[in-house]
Design a protein around this motif. Structure first.
Motif, short mmCIF file in Angstrom:
data_model
loop_
_atom_site.label_atom_id
_atom_site.label_comp_id
_atom_site.label_asym_id
_atom_site.label_seq_id
_atom_site.Cartn_x
_atom_site.Cartn_y
_atom_site.Cartn_z
N GLU A 11 -8.02 -4.63 8.28
CA GLU A 11 -8.56 -3.25 8.43
C GLU A 11 -7.82 -2.21 8.70
N ILE B 29 -12.11 -1.96 0.88
CA ILE B 29 -12.01 -3.55 1.16
C ILE B 29 -13.40 -4.27 0.45
N ARG C 290 -15.72 1.14 5.10
CA ARG C 290 -14.71 0.84 4.00
C ARG C 290 -14.98 -0.52 3.40
N THR C 291 -15.90 -1.16 3.84
CA THR C 291 -16.01 -2.63 3.40
C THR C 291 -17.22 -2.88 2.61
N PHE D 141 0.88 -1.21 -0.01
CA PHE D 141 0.01 0.08 -0.04
C PHE D 141 0.94 1.41 -0.03
N LEU E 29 -8.23 -3.42 -1.74
CA LEU E 29 -7.77 -4.91 -1.60
C LEU E 29 -9.08 -5.56 -1.83
N ALA F 62 -7.84 2.71 1.93
CA ALA F 62 -8.06 1.71 0.86
C ALA F 62 -9.56 0.88 1.20
N CYS G 44 -5.77 -0.99 5.79
CA CYS G 44 -6.54 -0.42 4.91
C CYS G 44 -6.90 1.14 5.23
N GLU G 45 -7.36 0.99 6.79
CA GLU G 45 -7.65 2.33 7.10
C GLU G 45 -6.34 3.35 7.05
#
Length: 392
Positions: A188, A198, A227-228, A158, A166, A196, A191-192
């Motif tokens: 998570e 998910i 975010r998922t 990343f 992702l 990004a 990605c946070e």
């Protein structure tokens, strides 16, 4: 009722890819097909009965999705995965792959980088590249006959590539891992940190074996949910893949609206009559069938594990925590990719998925489908043993 998973189901003349394309795919017809990820079992009786009753009506016009379907899905997810979802989170797609493509098109731009974790489901590679995005890999680590996530590499990818998304496979196909809460939380957090999105393909969510418990990615926290995008379907669970129906949970309203807008623009949002009927019936009344089915498949897996250990030590079977897929390490056979393919087709007379198709990390592996009659597993392993003995 008690289901008979030893029943012989003739899958010829059903237009099924798994059984009817052997000549086209493998160049032979005398193979035992154990490749495509669908089951050889008859589905839950309540579903079969519901489909018969629906067919008897005799009209198959345009459809709407009733509230009872939403309630059946929400009830199943809460009972099975301890996740209370809201009706408005549920979106629709003909399948998980179309949903993944819509997510790629909506939430990234051409040239953006997307991370996947090979060895992984082969279409992940294709849908990223076909949509003019750049593929970045975060290979799983193969340690002591088990796969782990390389979190340091994930964060580094990343950081150095600026990846925007992702695509997570959970439970993982083909290695059979059911990711723990700790592992998902680390994903998570990374990605946070890098902002990004998910996209979590959880099509095998219902196929985890005790004591392992599947945890929906978006159920971890409100931050994770924001975010998922979670992709579920009844297809693997109840052997309904041919009905082409999946449901996509999107708690984030902005993401949900964008997803639904694209599905509507492509006229992809309508479900067929049988998919609606089968899905609702399965989620309401299919639990007993699934419980028995998982016990049967788990017994197949245990049988295969013991057989490999006792009779074919040249091949190491990765014992799955979830899915009905066996990931076989054939590296000790000393064959290259073409040689391993020829061995399985020409000598063992088996139609399996080649490990290399799951990424270079799968080289030297094969994937075998254990969602079949015990007699099929026994025949497959005997064929494999005979071929191995001839080489010894």
């Amino acid at each position: 009722m008690r289901y008979n998973f030893d029943e012989i189901i003739d899958r010829q003349n059903t237009n099924g890819i798994k059984w009817e394309t052997l000549q086209d795919i493998f160049g032979a017809t005398d193979l035992l097909p154990m490749w495509v990820a669908d089951m050889d079992f008859r589905g839950p009786e309540p579903v079969m009965e519901a489909l018969k009753q629906r067919a008897e009506i005799g009209t198959f016009g345009y459809t709407q999705r009733p509230d009872s379907l939403y309630e059946a899905i929400a009830g199943w997810v809460e009972r099975k995965h301890h996740w209370k979802i809201n009706k408005e989170w549920i979106c629709w797609s003909p399948g998980v792959l179309p949903a993944l493509i819509v997510c790629i098109q909506n939430f990234t731009k051409p040239g953006d980088r997307i991370i996947i974790q090979p060895p992984v489901y082969p279409p992940f590679f294709k849908i990223v590249k076909d949509n003019d995005r750049e593929l970045v890999t975060n290979p799983l680590r193969y340690v002591n006959n088990r796969y782990e996530i390389d979190f340091e590499d994930l964060a580094d990818k990343f950081r150095t590539t600026g990846a925007k998304m992702l695509i997570l496979c959970s439970p993982h196909n083909p290695v059979g891992r059911v990711w723990t809460r700790e592992e998902l939380s680390r994903i998570e957090a990374i990605c946070e940190e890098f902002d990004a999105l998910i996209i979590s393909d959880e099509i095998h969510a219902d196929l985890a074996y005790s004591p392992f418990q599947h945890i929906p990615m978006a159920s971890l926290s409100t931050r994770a949910a924001d975010r998922t995008i979670v992709c579920f379907a009844p297809s693997k669970t109840f052997n309904l893949a041919g009905l082409q129906s999946s449901y996509i949970m999107i708690p984030n309203k902005e993401l949900r609206n964008a997803f639904n807008k694209t599905m509507a623009r492509g006229h992809l949002a309508m479900s067929n009559s049988f998919a609606i009927t089968a899905s609702e019936s399965a989620y309401k009344d299919g639990g007993e069938w699934l419980e028995q089915c998982l016990a049967y498949i788990r017994a197949n897996i245990d049988y295969a594990a013991e057989f490999f250990a006792l009779h074919i030590p040249e091949i190491k079977m990765i014992n799955p925590e979830g899915t009905y897929l066996l990931w076989l390490d054939c590296s000790r056979l000393g064959l290259d990719t073409a040689g391993l393919r020829r061995f399985m087709v020409k000598e063992a007379k088996l139609a399996l998925n080649e490990g290399i198709s799951f990424g270079t990390e799968g080289e030297g592996f094969m994937r075998m489908n254990a969602a079949c009659r015990r007699a099929t597993i026994e025949e497959a392993l005997q064929r494999l043993l005979k071929a191995i003995e001839a080489r010894r």
